[in-house]
Structures are given as structure tokens and as C-alpha cells.
Write a protein that holds these residues in place. Structure first.
Motif, PDB file in Angstrom:
ATOM      1  N   LEU A 187      76.174  55.487   5.930  1.00 42.19           N
ATOM      2  CA  LEU A 187      75.856  54.432   6.952  1.00 42.19           C
ATOM      3  C   LEU A 187      77.284  54.439   7.901  1.00 42.19           C
ATOM      4  CD1 LEU A 187      73.938  51.844   5.342  1.00 42.19           C
ATOM      5  CD2 LEU A 187      73.098  53.879   6.405  1.00 42.19           C
ATOM      6  N   PRO A 188      77.264  54.631   9.292  1.00 36.60           N
ATOM      7  CA  PRO A 188      78.287  54.379  10.188  1.00 36.60           C
ATOM      8  C   PRO A 188      78.781  52.991  10.331  1.00 36.60           C
ATOM      9  CG  PRO A 188      76.467  54.760  11.446  1.00 36.60           C
ATOM     10  CD  PRO A 188      75.905  54.874   9.795  1.00 36.60           C
ATOM     11  N   LEU A 189      79.372  52.323   9.392  1.00 34.57           N
ATOM     12  CA  LEU A 189      79.720  50.783   9.701  1.00 34.57           C
ATOM     13  C   LEU A 189      80.854  50.716  10.573  1.00 34.57           C
ATOM     14  CD1 LEU A 189      79.400  49.990   5.857  1.00 34.57           C
ATOM     15  CD2 LEU A 189      77.755  49.746   7.390  1.00 34.57           C
ATOM     16  N   SER A 190      81.478  51.639  11.130  1.00 34.55           N
ATOM     17  CA  SER A 190      82.374  51.649  12.048  1.00 34.55           C
ATOM     18  C   SER A 190      82.361  53.007  12.613  1.00 34.55           C
ATOM     19  CB  SER A 190      83.525  51.395  11.699  1.00 34.55           C
ATOM     20  OG  SER A 190      84.608  51.465  12.793  1.00 34.55           O
ATOM     21  N   GLY A 191      82.311  52.960  14.098  1.00 35.27           N
ATOM     22  CA  GLY A 191      82.610  54.259  14.742  1.00 35.27           C
ATOM     23  C   GLY A 191      83.908  55.220  14.471  1.00 35.27           C
ATOM     24  N   LYS A 192      84.767  54.155  14.013  1.00 32.55           N
ATOM     25  CA  LYS A 192      86.171  54.765  13.685  1.00 32.55           C
ATOM     26  C   LYS A 192      86.171  55.815  12.503  1.00 32.55           C
ATOM     27  CE  LYS A 192      87.146  52.173  17.396  1.00 32.55           C
ATOM     28  NZ  LYS A 192      88.216  51.224  17.205  1.00 32.55           N
ATOM     29  N   ALA A 193      85.124  55.750  11.626  1.00 34.77           N
ATOM     30  CA  ALA A 193      84.965  56.600  10.553  1.00 34.77           C
ATOM     31  C   ALA A 193      84.300  57.937  10.779  1.00 34.77           C
ATOM     32  CB  ALA A 193      84.013  55.861   9.550  1.00 34.77           C
ATOM     33  N   THR A 194      84.119  58.198  12.245  1.00 35.37           N
ATOM     34  CA  THR A 194      83.492  59.417  12.558  1.00 35.37           C
ATOM     35  C   THR A 194      84.308  59.761  13.695  1.00 35.37           C
ATOM     36  OG1 THR A 194      81.348  58.538  11.853  1.00 35.37           O
ATOM     37  CG2 THR A 194      81.409  60.698  13.205  1.00 35.37           C
ATOM     38  N   ALA A 195      84.858  61.208  13.694  1.00 36.88           N
ATOM     39  CA  ALA A 195      85.350  61.704  14.654  1.00 36.88           C
ATOM     40  C   ALA A 195      84.261  62.146  15.744  1.00 36.88           C
ATOM     41  CB  ALA A 195      86.335  63.140  14.342  1.00 36.88           C
ATOM     42  N   ALA A 196      84.742  62.299  17.073  1.00 37.10           N
ATOM     43  CA  ALA A 196      84.075  62.765  18.218  1.00 37.10           C
ATOM     44  C   ALA A 196      83.859  64.386  17.957  1.00 37.10           C
ATOM     45  CB  ALA A 196      84.578  62.514  19.502  1.00 37.10           C
ATOM     46  N   GLY A 197      82.596  64.899  18.340  1.00 42.08           N
ATOM     47  CA  GLY A 197      82.399  66.235  18.137  1.00 42.08           C
ATOM     48  C   GLY A 197      81.065  66.704  17.931  1.00 42.08           C
ATOM     49  N   LEU A 198      80.549  67.617  17.516  1.00 43.52           N
ATOM     50  CA  LEU A 198      79.270  68.226  17.304  1.00 43.52           C
ATOM     51  C   LEU A 198      79.284  68.488  15.728  1.00 43.52           C
ATOM     52  CD1 LEU A 198      76.628  69.672  18.376  1.00 43.52           C
ATOM     53  CD2 LEU A 198      78.004  71.909  17.966  1.00 43.52           C
ATOM     54  N   GLY A 199      78.005  67.843  15.071  1.00 47.27           N
ATOM     55  CA  GLY A 199      77.672  68.052  13.903  1.00 47.27           C
ATOM     56  C   GLY A 199      78.504  67.111  12.896  1.00 47.27           C
ATOM     57  N   VAL A 200      79.068  66.086  13.401  1.00 41.89           N
ATOM     58  CA  VAL A 200      80.058  65.567  12.662  1.00 41.89           C
ATOM     59  C   VAL A 200      79.388  64.354  12.077  1.00 41.89           C
ATOM     60  CG1 VAL A 200      82.200  64.002  12.659  1.00 41.89           C
ATOM     61  CG2 VAL A 200      81.783  66.173  14.182  1.00 41.89           C
ATOM     62  N   LEU A 201      79.525  64.201  10.663  1.00 42.53           N
ATOM     63  CA  LEU A 201      79.032  62.988   9.889  1.00 42.53           C
ATOM     64  C   LEU A 201      80.041  62.115   9.538  1.00 42.53           C
ATOM     65  CD1 LEU A 201      76.975  65.062   7.322  1.00 42.53           C
ATOM     66  CD2 LEU A 201      76.154  64.503   9.636  1.00 42.53           C
ATOM     67  N   PRO A 202      79.782  60.595   9.402  1.00 41.98           N
ATOM     68  CA  PRO A 202      80.477  59.550   8.931  1.00 41.98           C
ATOM     69  C   PRO A 202      81.251  59.971   7.786  1.00 41.98           C
ATOM     70  CG  PRO A 202      78.401  58.543   9.697  1.00 41.98           C
ATOM     71  CD  PRO A 202      78.206  60.366   9.315  1.00 41.98           C
ATOM     72  N   ARG A 203      82.582  59.327   7.733  1.00 39.34           N
ATOM     73  CA  ARG A 203      83.237  59.345   6.418  1.00 39.34           C
ATOM     74  C   ARG A 203      82.364  58.777   5.213  1.00 39.34           C
ATOM     75  NH1 ARG A 203      87.051  55.877   7.673  1.00 39.34           N
ATOM     76  NH2 ARG A 203      88.321  57.516   8.559  1.00 39.34           N
TER      77      ARG A 203
END
Length: 723
Positions: A464-480
Motif C-alpha cells: 500500500l502506498p502509505l506515502s508517495g515518497k515510498a515510490t520513485a517516479a517512472g514507469l512500472g514502479v511499485l511502492p517500497r
């Protein structure tokens, strides 16, 4: 401007705003557009292809040119990815063999011979002094000429572009989605929100803007067009001042405040005055940011505006001239005295702070009565706590099992990670279980009734993306913390960077670890080959951009973990270079192809964190022999120069273990809570979709969904987080 806004919609939604142009016979041009998209791993939906076919050929060509430019950048194909070894991954030499070859060529060069001989006489050698080391010895076109064509595979990535609504409608919808996000946005999305706010600040607004950083950039736009400011704390004004100065609205980095015009100063002071006049207790919020408030006061000159005395009080508190006892200091005093009941009573007035203190309160409670009071308070205030906070606390406690011995991992909002041993006393199991049950009940209460739920099985292990800071910008990127399958025989990493003004040397490496996280081997510029893998060769400068690759045959790799990393050896950091990104490709064994083939790219993420060592993700061989990826999005501090995989193997393996062994809340957790007698749950087979409206949750949107369906994909996964 319209072109860049259209690009923004495509990046965020994978929809092309309804194409405009004169009517005509554009079917042939539309099919050619679709074929061109296929070369970079995209395709037109049937609905979009039909819409384009009704336009003139010239209109389709114009749309195709700008769309291809956007999707090429999304996947990283806008760069010219050369390799040092021209026929990589074939014929990569051993490291010593390669270095010996470079020395021999230097000795045969009249300009470099004397310098190299002098170095060798002193039993030392600077590789950068060798004319053929670290610099491309062939052109990009020469490299392409010796590479085989890519053989098409059913496993190649296909990302569908869908037909969107009119551009204005798409922009409004995107603005409302980003502005009303229940979780903080990453840096790129926050920049995009600023762009959208400039256009939408006076139009429709979300019901609430719970994230303070979002409110800051929206206030900046509203101030520019004379709109009312959205302020309810003095820190909202501080964030707005940071936005106006081009600074950090998260307040993690210091901002150098600019000189502000008189109308802007009046607006900020009036805002401060109104907030404090309505609730003088909010002066206590100044303490957490005293230094920034003091610097802001020097720019606002509050003494020039006696009609706003409450604003002047803000800066008096910052300077220590006026007392405003902070809430946190009162709580801290009670905790220092082990007055658990007193602390709980006080914290009930600040539910979010109570939730963040639950672990400590349960650990220091003197007896069961006090622990019962803590749990009862948490249950009582639960409806007032933000959904992402409830979920974060739920995730925290599921990792507080008594037998857990994994180290604690900390990650700040800039992606910097560090690990410490977990020396905390355990939380009593019975209290932990009661609290988890209560948190589950609260989240279940907030979740909507989805009706018919259609699930892509691949999304269930996405964190679950509890913070957008746990996911880098890009294509096909999933949350930490997300886990995803790795289906392919050849795994290939890539990094691309382009320096701004100083010579910059990034080194792509891979650390291979045993099951116990000890080092097996590595691939880097100092180890160009190992069992099952090859490195494309070291490039030491990137004035025009440079790329490095690592290729691995997964059936030959003997290690349990593969940890790709990007080390800054010299020059500009990840936030100073003009551009830098990392990604990986998957290919079948006989596909061949160029070193970089966009339609085989599974993930491409921007490198924009704080640190000298980037750790995007880790690959793990499971007991059944299959490989899966777990997403890290971490940056380690490293050293100021000459970072190498050999030097950081201990710190990397430690942080990898901490993330791999941590249990993250995933989409499956929410799906399980949503599933009841009124919900029909179906797994999508990748082909057919129901004729009726559904709630679809998956990695990408399928074609043919009923128009009234609710669709959740990676682009808006944050919408799953209840408010």
C-alpha cells in the motif's frame, strides 16, 4: 503549453486526451502510429484506434509525433544508450585481461607512454590516465550495427494507451485526484500538482486537502490569482512562504526566503493573524520550526503592520520573547514521569500523536489496567485518525511479533535509509493482537462496498502506498515493500545519467548474496564477469549522457539475492545531474537485440534521492526456483567519492535484510477487508471482462471495462487508502 499538459495526462493516467483535428481517412496513419508505439512497448486501445481513424492523416501524424515523444521518455528510449564493450553481452573480457589491454594500448601511444611507465615504476596505476579506459571507443551507430535484431516475444511489455476525455476535463480530474490525495505525493507528482494548480486553483476543488504539502502549492497558485488561502495552522503559512521562495514545502530542507512583495507580505501576515486569533493555542506549533519562522520574520517585517498583532506573536514565540508551551513538551514531561494515564488523557485531544505513541505507551505501562486504558483510548479516537496513519500503525504492529529479530529500517522523506538493531522490549502479545483487531475493524468500516470486485492477481502483493515518497517516479514502479514476479530468462539492469557541468562518474553494480545475506560475488567495473553475468564496461564521464548495463542469466546465477545498485564514484549527486534513471529489462534466452530495447523494459525509475548509493530493488530466488523482486527505493549515505560495491557490501546487505524481512501491508490486506457477503470477487484472466460495472484493481487497466467501472491501477493506487 497544451502539449506539455497533454504529456502530463498521458504520464499519470495512460490516457490520451480525446484527439482533436479535422475529420478524414486516418485509418492507415493510425495503424502506423500503433506499430510505432509497439516498438517502445505501447499500443492503442481499440477505442482510441477507432477515434484516430476518423481524423485526417495529417492530424494523426501530428498527434503521433508528440505522443511518441512522451512515451519514449517514459520508458527511457529518448536517450542513446551506448555500451563500452561494443557487442555486449557477448565477448566481455575478464577484468585483468581488459586492464592489461588498456595498459598495452597506452604504452603504444606516444602521448601517454611516459606517464604510464612512471606510474608502473611506482607500482600504481590510475585507470583514468589510460586513453582507452572509461571512454566510448565507438559511436552509437557503430554499436547498433553489430547487434542482432530483437526477436519478438509474447513476454514483451505492452502498455495500453486508452481514449481519454477532453483535455480540460482530464486536467481537472487529475488536479482533483492529486490535490485530494490522502497520502503525500512524491517530488515529481508534487511538481505536477503545482503546474495543475496554476490552471485549476479557482475551479472545482476536492472536498478536502489533507496533505499539507499539497495545500502549500495550491495556496501558492491561489495567492497568484487572488483566491482565498486555505490555512488552519501557522505552519501552513510557513509552507506557503517556502513555496513562494522555491524551497522545500515538506520543511525537511532549509529554505532561503526571497524578498517578498508588499501584497504577498500582507497576505501572509493576515493569514497568520487569522489563524492565531481563532485559536491562540496554535502558537505552540511555532516551536517545531523556530529557526525558519525567525528567518521568515526578517522578510515579512511584522512590526510594520500593527493591525495584525497575532501575527507578530508568532515571531515573538520564535525568538523566545513570548511563551507558548508546546503540546509535545507537555506530553514529553508526562512520559518522562511514566504517567501513562496522564499522557493518554492529554493525547486523546491529538489522535494522530496518540497513535504514533502507542508502542511506547504499551511498553512503559506499569500494569494491565494502564495497557487497557491505552488500547481503549486508541479505539475511542480511531475515527478521528487519518487512514494512512491507522494503516501505518497497523503495519508497525504486525512487525512487532515477540520472535521478530530483524533490524529496524528507517527511511526519511528523501529516501535516505539506515538500519539499527531492534533493542526495544516486546509489546505484550495480547495487547498487540487486540489493537490489531481494532485497527482492522476501523479500516473495514471506512472502506467502500465495491460490489463486484475484479482483481488482477499480480496486484495483490503490491504494498500500500502509505506515502508517495515510498515510490520513485517512472514507469512500472511499485511502492517500497512490494513484491512482483520476474518472468524471463535474461535479467538486464541499466543506468543512464547526464552530467550538468562537472565530470560525473556513476557505476552500476550488482551485489550477489547467499541466503544468510553474506556476499557471494559482485559485478562492477572491478569484476566485469561472474557466474551467469556480464558488465557492459565502465564509463567515467557523461557530458552527452552515458549508460551502463549488467546482464544476468537467471538459470545460471547461484546466489539467493541479486542487489543492483548505483554508486556515485565522482562528480554530481543524483539531484544535481541533468538527468539520471535506473531500470531493468527481461528477455527470453534467444531474443538477442540491442543492449537497450524499450519494449523489454519492465521498470524505469528516476534517480533523485539524497545519498551516494542508490538501491532501487532486490531480486530473490524463492524455494521453487522462481525469482521475485522486492522494491526498496533507498539511498545510502555512502562516502564523498569513490563509492564501490566492495566497500559498501556490509551496509547494503544489512539494509536489504531489514526490508526483505519486514512485512508490509499489501493490496491483498484491503481486498480481504472489503470481501464480505455483498461482494463478488473475481480474478481477471487477462482477457475477458464483465459487461457490468465493476471495481477493478490491477497493475494496468484492461480494455473493454464498463464505462461506469471504478478503476484502480498503479497510477492512482493511492485512492485505495481511506481518508
Amino acid at each position: 503549453m497544451a502539449r506539455s499538459l497533454e504529456s502530463l495526462v498521458i504520464r499519470h493516467t495512460h490516457r490520451l486526451p480525446s484527439p482533436q483535428g479535422s475529420a478524414g481517412e486516418g485509418a492507415t496513419a493510425a495503424r502506423q502510429f500503433d506499430a510505432a508505439l509497439a516498438s517502445v512497448g505501447f499500443k492503442l486501445s481499440a477505442e482510441l484506434l477507432e477515434r484516430l481513424s476518423g481524423l485526417s492523416a495529417s492530424a494523426v501524424v501530428h498527434i503521433a509525433q508528440r505522443t511518441l515523444r512522451t512515451v519514449s521518455e517514459m520508458v527511457g528510449d529518448h536517450a542513446r544508450h551506448n555500451t563500452y564493450f561494443i557487442d555486449f553481452p557477448a565477448n566481455v573480457p575478464g577484468t585483468e585481461e581488459f586492464w592489461t589491454r588498456c595498459v598495452a594500448m597506452a604504452l603504444g601511444d606516444d602521448k601517454s607512454r611516459e606517464n604510464v611507465l612512471t606510474q608502473l615504476a611506482h607500482r600504481e596505476l590510475d585507470l583514468l590516465s589510460l586513453p582507452t579506459y572509461g571512454r566510448y571507443q565507438h559511436t552509437y551507430e557503430e554499436m547498433l550495427a553489430v547487434q542482432d535484431e530483437l526477436i519478438a516475444s509474447a513476454g514483451d511489455r505492452v502498455t495500453v494507451l486508452h481514449l481519454g476525455r477532453d483535455l480540460d476535463d482530464e486536467l481537472t480530474d487529475l488536479y482533483l485526484a492529486l490535490a485530494g490525495s490522502t497520502t503525500p505525493l512524491g517530488e515529481e507528482r508534487l511538481r505536477d500538482l503545482r503546474t495543475l494548480a496554476e490552471r485549476c486553483a479557482l475551479g472545482p476543488q476536492p472536498e478536502s486537502i489533507p496533505v499539507r504539502e499539497n495545500r502549500a502549492v495550491i495556496n501558492e497558485a491561489r495567492l497568484a490569482v487572488g483566491g482565498d488561502l486555505l490555512l488552519d495552522t501557522v505552519v501552513d503559512v510557513l509552507r506557503l512562504a517556502c513555496a513562494l521562495s522555491g524551497g522545500d514545502v515538506t520543511l525537511q530542507e532549509p529554505t532561503r526566503f526571497r524578498a517578498l512583495s508588499r501584497p504577498v507580505r500582507r497576505a501572509l501576515l493576515a493569514g497568520l493573524d487569522a489563524v492565531v486569533a481563532a485559536n491562540p493555542a496554535k502558537l505552540a506549533d511555532v516551536h517545531a520550526h523556530r529557526e525558519p519562522f525567525k528567518r521568515l520574520g526578517e522578510r515579512l517585517h511584522p512590526h510594520e503592520y500593527p493591525r495584525w498583532p497575532h501575527a507578530a506573536d508568532v515571531f515573538a514565540v520564535a525568538r523566545g520573547e513570548k511563551e507558548a508551551r508546546s503540546f509535545d513538551s507537555r506530553v514529553e514531561k508526562l512520559l518522562d514521569e511514566f504517567d501513562v494515564l496522564g499522557a493518554v488523557h492529554l493525547l486523546k485531544s491529538a489522535p494522530g500523536k496518540l497513535y504514533r505513541a502507542l508502542d511506547l505507551l504499551l511498553r512503559i505501562a506499569a500494569d494491565q489496567d494502564e495497557r487497557d486504558a491505552v488500547v481503549a483510548a486508541a479505539v475511542g479516537v480511531a475515527p478521528e485518525v487519518a487512514g494512512r496513519v491507522v494503516l501505518s500503525v497497523r503495519e508497525h504492529f504486525q512487525n512487532r511479533e515477540p520472535e521478530a529479530d530483524a533490524p529496524r529500517v528507517f527511511v526519511n522523506r528523501r529516501g535516505r535509509g539506515w538500519v539499527t538493531p531492534d533493542n526495544r522490549p516486546p509489546v505484550p502479545s495480547a495487547d498487540r493482537d487486540r489493537l490489531i483487531a481494532a485497527l482492522d475493524a476501523e479500516i473495514r468500516r471506512r472502506l467502500p462496498t465495491p460490489g463486484r470486485l475484479l482483481l488482477d492477481p499480480d496486484v495483490l502483493d503490491v504494498a500500500l502506498p502509505l506515502s508517495g515518497k515510498a515510490t520513485a517516479a517512472g514507469l512500472g514502479v511499485l511502492p517500497r515493500g512490494s513484491v512482483s514476479a520476474v518472468d524471463g530468462e535474461q535479467l538486464r539492469f541499466f543506468v543512464y545519467w547526464k552530467e550538468t557541468e562537472n565530470r560525473t562518474d556513476y557505476d552500476l553494480s550488482a551485489l550477489l548474496l547467499h541466503t544468510d545475506y553474506s556476499t557471494d560475488a559482485w559485478l562492477s567495473y572491478t569484476a566485469l564477469r561472474t557466474v551467469g553475468g556480464e558488465h557492459s564496461g565502465d564509463v567515467v564521464a557523461a557530458p552527452d549522457g552515458a549508460s551502463e548495463f549488467i546482464n544476468l542469466s537467471l538459470d545460471r546465477v547461484r546466489s539467493t539475492f541479486i542487489v543492483p545498485q548505483v554508486n556515485i564514484f565522482a562528480g554530481e549527486n543524483f539531484e544535481e545531474v541533468e538527468e539520471s534513471f535506473f531500470g531493468f529489462m527481461l528477455r527470453d534466452g534467444e531474443q538477442k537485440g540491442r543492449p537497450f530495447e524499450p519494449r523489454t523494459v519492465r521498470m524505469k525509475s528516476e534517480l533523485r534521492g539524497v545519498g551516494r548509493v542508490a538501491l532501487p530493488l532486490v531480486f530473490r530466488r524463492e524455494d521453487d526456483g522462481r525469482w521475485r523482486a522486492k522494491w526498496l527505493h533507498l539511498y545510502l549515505k555512502g562516502i564523498s567519492s569513490a563509492n564501490r560495491v566492495e566497500e559498501n557490501q556490509v551496509s547494503v546487505s544489512t539494509v536489504v535484510r531489514a526490508v526483505v524481512e519486514r512485512r508490509y501491508l499489501t493490496v491483498w490486506y484491503l481486498v480481504d477487508l472489503m470481501s464480505d457477503a455483498t461482494t463478488t470477487v473475481d480474478l481477471w484472466d487477462g482477457e475477458s471482462v464483465p459487461d457490468e460495472p465493476v471495481t477493478y484493481i490491477g497493475l494496468e487497466r484492461p480494455e473493454g471495462l464498463h464505462p461506469d467501472s471504478r478503476v484502480i491501477t498503479l497510477e492512482n493506487l493511492r485512492d485505495l487508502i481511506p481518508g
